[in-house]
Design an enzyme around this catalytic site. Structure first.
Site, PDB file in Angstrom:
ATOM      1  N   LYS A  53      -7.890  12.696  -4.389  1.00 56.24           N
ATOM      2  CA  LYS A  53      -6.713  13.536  -4.607  1.00 56.24           C
ATOM      3  C   LYS A  53      -6.963  14.466  -5.797  1.00 56.24           C
ATOM      4  CE  LYS A  53      -3.676  10.191  -2.393  1.00 56.24           C
ATOM      5  NZ  LYS A  53      -2.716   9.080  -2.552  1.00 56.24           N
ATOM      6  N   GLU A  86      -2.761   7.829   8.904  1.00 56.05           N
ATOM      7  CA  GLU A  86      -2.325   6.837   7.903  1.00 56.05           C
ATOM      8  C   GLU A  86      -1.453   5.757   8.530  1.00 56.05           C
ATOM      9  OE1 GLU A  86      -0.559   8.733   4.479  1.00 56.05           O
ATOM     10  OE2 GLU A  86      -1.954  10.426   4.542  1.00 56.05           O
ATOM     11  N   HIS A 128      -9.242  13.487   1.813  1.00 58.91           N
ATOM     12  CA  HIS A 128      -7.794  13.510   1.589  1.00 58.91           C
ATOM     13  C   HIS A 128      -7.530  13.623   0.092  1.00 58.91           C
ATOM     14  CE1 HIS A 128      -3.566  12.095   2.144  1.00 58.91           C
ATOM     15  NE2 HIS A 128      -3.769  11.344   1.091  1.00 58.91           N
ATOM     16  N   ASN A 163      -1.040  18.623   2.407  1.00 59.51           N
ATOM     17  CA  ASN A 163      -0.320  17.392   2.730  1.00 59.51           C
ATOM     18  C   ASN A 163       1.161  17.554   2.395  1.00 59.51           C
ATOM     19  OD1 ASN A 163      -0.535  14.611   3.583  1.00 59.51           O
ATOM     20  ND2 ASN A 163      -0.240  13.981   1.456  1.00 59.51           N
ATOM     21  N   GLU A 164       2.002  17.286   3.386  1.00 60.31           N
ATOM     22  CA  GLU A 164       3.446  17.134   3.143  1.00 60.31           C
ATOM     23  C   GLU A 164       4.114  18.372   2.559  1.00 60.31           C
ATOM     24  OE1 GLU A 164       3.894  13.546   0.852  1.00 60.31           O
ATOM     25  OE2 GLU A 164       2.789  12.345   2.300  1.00 60.31           O
ATOM     26  N   ASN A 205      -6.846   7.124  -2.644  1.00 64.41           N
ATOM     27  CA  ASN A 205      -6.429   7.854  -3.847  1.00 64.41           C
ATOM     28  C   ASN A 205      -7.503   8.759  -4.445  1.00 64.41           C
ATOM     29  OD1 ASN A 205      -3.618   7.193  -4.720  1.00 64.41           O
ATOM     30  ND2 ASN A 205      -4.380   5.116  -4.451  1.00 64.41           N
ATOM     31  N   ILE A 206      -8.737   8.321  -4.470  1.00 65.61           N
ATOM     32  CA  ILE A 206      -9.690   8.923  -5.410  1.00 65.61           C
ATOM     33  C   ILE A 206     -10.217  10.299  -5.021  1.00 65.61           C
ATOM     34  CG2 ILE A 206     -10.434   6.654  -6.254  1.00 65.61           C
ATOM     35  CD1 ILE A 206     -13.144   7.387  -4.697  1.00 65.61           C
TER      36      ILE A 206
HETATM   37  O1  G3I Z   1      -4.298   4.962 -11.723  1.00 61.89           O
HETATM   38  C1  G3I Z   1      -3.337   3.994 -12.105  1.00 61.89           C
HETATM   39  C2  G3I Z   1      -4.010   2.894 -12.796  1.00 61.89           C
HETATM   40  O2  G3I Z   1      -4.600   3.398 -13.979  1.00 61.89           O
HETATM   41  C3  G3I Z   1      -3.017   1.805 -13.094  1.00 61.89           C
HETATM   42  O3  G3I Z   1      -3.666   0.706 -13.606  1.00 61.89           O
HETATM   43  C4  G3I Z   1      -2.293   1.382 -11.814  1.00 61.89           C
HETATM   44  C5  G3I Z   1      -1.232   0.357 -12.085  1.00 61.89           C
HETATM   45  O4  G3I Z   1      -0.216   0.404 -11.160  1.00 61.89           O
HETATM   46  O5  G3I Z   1      -1.701   2.498 -11.227  1.00 61.89           O
HETATM   47  C6  G3I Z   1      -2.680   3.446 -10.875  1.00 61.89           C
HETATM   48  O6  G3I Z   1      -2.209   4.545 -10.179  1.00 61.89           O
HETATM   49  C7  G3I Z   1      -1.610   4.315  -8.921  1.00 61.89           C
HETATM   50  C8  G3I Z   1      -2.505   4.841  -7.815  1.00 61.89           C
HETATM   51  O7  G3I Z   1      -1.855   4.722  -6.561  1.00 61.89           O
HETATM   52  C9  G3I Z   1      -3.877   4.164  -7.743  1.00 61.89           C
HETATM   53  O8  G3I Z   1      -3.761   2.800  -7.450  1.00 61.89           O
HETATM   54  C10 G3I Z   1      -0.295   5.040  -8.926  1.00 61.89           C
HETATM   55  O9  G3I Z   1       0.572   4.443  -9.861  1.00 61.89           O
HETATM   56  C11 G3I Z   1       0.336   5.029  -7.554  1.00 61.89           C
HETATM   57  O10 G3I Z   1       1.442   5.923  -7.560  1.00 61.89           O
HETATM   58  C12 G3I Z   1      -0.669   5.491  -6.502  1.00 61.89           C
HETATM   59  O11 G3I Z   1      -0.025   5.348  -5.254  1.00 61.89           O
HETATM   60  C13 G3I Z   1      -0.656   5.973  -4.158  1.00 61.89           C
HETATM   61  C14 G3I Z   1       0.254   7.077  -3.613  1.00 61.89           C
HETATM   62  O12 G3I Z   1      -0.296   7.631  -2.414  1.00 61.89           O
HETATM   63  C15 G3I Z   1       0.424   8.220  -4.626  1.00 61.89           C
HETATM   64  O13 G3I Z   1      -0.766   8.915  -4.828  1.00 61.89           O
HETATM   65  C16 G3I Z   1      -0.872   4.929  -3.078  1.00 61.89           C
HETATM   66  O14 G3I Z   1      -1.846   3.993  -3.535  1.00 61.89           O
HETATM   67  C17 G3I Z   1      -1.362   5.583  -1.797  1.00 61.89           C
HETATM   68  O15 G3I Z   1      -1.427   4.624  -0.755  1.00 61.89           O
HETATM   69  C18 G3I Z   1      -0.391   6.680  -1.378  1.00 61.89           C
HETATM   70  O16 G3I Z   1      -0.887   7.302  -0.227  1.00 61.89           O
HETATM   71  C19 G3I Z   1      -0.066   8.304   0.368  1.00 61.89           C
HETATM   72  C20 G3I Z   1      -0.968   9.359   0.951  1.00 61.89           C
HETATM   73  O17 G3I Z   1      -1.833   9.861  -0.025  1.00 61.89           O
HETATM   74  C21 G3I Z   1      -0.148  10.501   1.579  1.00 61.89           C
HETATM   75  N1  G3I Z   1       0.784   9.976   2.561  1.00 61.89           N
HETATM   76  C22 G3I Z   1       1.634   8.905   2.092  1.00 61.89           C
HETATM   77  C23 G3I Z   1       0.807   7.752   1.499  1.00 61.89           C
HETATM   78  C24 G3I Z   1       1.698   6.605   1.071  1.00 61.89           C
HETATM   79  O18 G3I Z   1       2.535   6.971   0.037  1.00 61.89           O
END
Ligand code: G3I
Length: 413
Positions: free
Chosen positions: A118, A308, A151, A201-202, A115-116
């Site tokens: 992005k 991934e 990423h 991406n996507e 995530n970090i």
């Molecule tokens: O930042 C908040 C945090 O403050 C809060 O406490 C926590 C509670 O749920 O949520 C945190 O944010 C989440 C973040 O991940 C960090 O953990 C978001 O809600 C959540 O939507 C986010 O999901 C990520 C997602 O991409 C959207 O960015 C997934 O971890 C990550 O595995 C997923 O990765 C994507 C690739 O980038 C692109 N391809 C698909 C893949 C899977 O969806």
């Protein structure tokens, strides 16, 4: 039917108690140890064929203690990690963080920030860039002979497009200038320090049309090629990937991506390769289709990177989360064995189809089953799955041996 609205899977493995925290081998030139792998393979198979539950996979740990995925091949073997302020950051000074680091350092020589890195993390305000968390991860990686696959520079996903960007006013030229600053500032910051980027991406729908994203609405498809050109302007050497899911089955989406790549190559728009996310299923796509998809990219002289990979037991993409007809609520040895073979066959397809000079790397989307997007609220389900190489106790799963067998040139069984 696989109505994939979002792809994904992943796994992690290896006992951390016996790994000792040593950095593992960072030597990509060391020869595969087929005997070590085959012995671990037979050990895991015997575990799988028992009636023990998944928690028993730790019994196979002794046979894989000396295994190191990254030492088996000379292309990057990577894993996505939580970092920064995420709850499961591998940099945390606690048992969770320690267990992750032991696994990462033993098996992987490339990390992807889950995530970090992005958009919203790196560019939280129109005039504000924040590289603190990413730089800390990069420092950790560099200190342990790992690289970072970066990423991602442009991604439509609502969660990670910064709010200021969503509200950005201006015509196409203004958007072009804004995104140029975004891409070039970030790429310049990491220039010479990361070997590769997921630049965009996507950007496509599964039917091959351009995704009607915020960026597409503001700039038509031009935002894509501008992103690649801007990334290259700021970083002369990093490999520049277009990254997407649902490419490995072939069909309209892959064809659209290939047509874009052909067009880029004709017009000298810089592109180094295609990232196949591979959030696949345990029984889909067919290996023959995966190979054909890789081969189509290879035929263009472009790199293929599995970016991934994760392989859940249940199908999370058809709305039912069942496999094949009913939800599997426990990772039985039978299912773990099937997952092992599936991981092996995908890694083998990669090695068999992609020549060494075009292998961008093989990455799984997460370290252990306790931290996978497939179990997260993001996926809007209350189901548990086990898509990665290590279980919730950081113990190696048969899937780890499956990957190792493929990387070592051993049969998948
Ligand atoms: O930042 C908040 C945090 O403050 C809060 O406490 C926590 C509670 O749920 O949520 C945190 O944010 C989440 C973040 O991940 C960090 O953990 C978001 O809600 C959540 O939507 C986010 O999901 C990520 C997602 O991409 C959207 O960015 C997934 O971890 C990550 O595995 C997923 O990765 C994507 C690739 O980038 C692109 N391809 C698909 C893949 C899977 O969806």
């Amino acid at each position: 039917m696989h109505n994939l609205k979002y792809p994904l899977i992943l796994v992690c493995l290896l006992t951390f108690t016996a790994c000792g925290g040593g950095g593992g081998s960072g030597n990509k030139t060391s020869a595969p140890s087929s005997s070590a792998v085959s012995s671990s393979s037979s050990s895991v198979e015997s575990s799988s064929s028992s009636e023990e539950s998944s928690s028993s996979t730790s019994s196979s740990s002794a046979s894989v203690d000396n295994l190191s995925l990254k030492s088996l091949v000379d292309f990057p073997v990577g894993v996505a990690v939580s970092a920064g302020n995420e709850a499961n950051s591998l940099l945390l000074d606690n048992t969770n963080g320690t267990a992750q680091r032991v696994i990462a350092e033993q098996h992987f020589d490339q990390l992807t920030a889950g995530n970090i890195m992005k958009m919203s993390y790196l560019h939280p305000g129109i005039d504000t860039f924040n590289f603190t968390q990413a730089d800390a991860l990069l420092e950790y990686a560099n200190n342990h002979d790992m690289t970072i696959h970066a990423h991602t520079l442009i991604w439509h996903s609502d969660y990670q497009v910064p709010n200021w960007m969503k509200n950005f006013a201006g015509d196409k030229a203004a958007w072009s200038a804004m995104l140029q600053t975004h891409v070039q500032t970030i790429a310049a910051h990491f220039s010479g320090r990361v070997p590769s980027w997921d630049v965009v991406n996507e950007a496509f729908e599964d039917n091959g049309s351009y995704r009607n994203s915020l960026f597409y609405q503001k700039m038509n498809k031009d935002y894509i090629e501008e992103a690649f050109a801007n990334a290259r302007a700021a970083d002369a050497t990093a490999d520049l990937y277009y990254n997407d899911y649902n490419l490995s089955q072939g069909g309209a989406k892959l064809n659209a991506v290939l047509a874009m790549a052909d067009d880029f190559q004709t017009r000298n728009i810089p592109i180094s390769g295609i990232g196949f996310q591979m959030h696949v299923n345990i029984d889909w796509p067919r290996i023959s289709d995966i190979k054909a998809s890789f081969a189509a990219v290879v035929a263009r002289g472009l790199k293929v990177k599995i970016t991934e990979l994760d392989i859940p037991i249940n199908n999370p993409y058809d709305g039912s989360y069942n496999f094949p007809n009913n939800y599997v609520s426990e990772l039985t040895p039978t299912h773990a064995q099937r997952q092992k073979v599936r991981y092996c066959e995908i890694a083998k397809a990669y090695i068999d189809t992609v020549p060494a000079n075009l292998r961008g790397g093989f990455s799984v989307w997460g370290i252990w089953d306790g931290d996978t997007w497939l179990n997260a609220a993001l996926f809007n389900n209350n189901h548990v799955d086990w898509p990665l190489l290590f279980d919730i106790n950081f113990q190696p799963k048969p899937a780890l041996t499956g990957v190792a067998n493929a990387l070592a040139g051993q049969p998948c069984s």
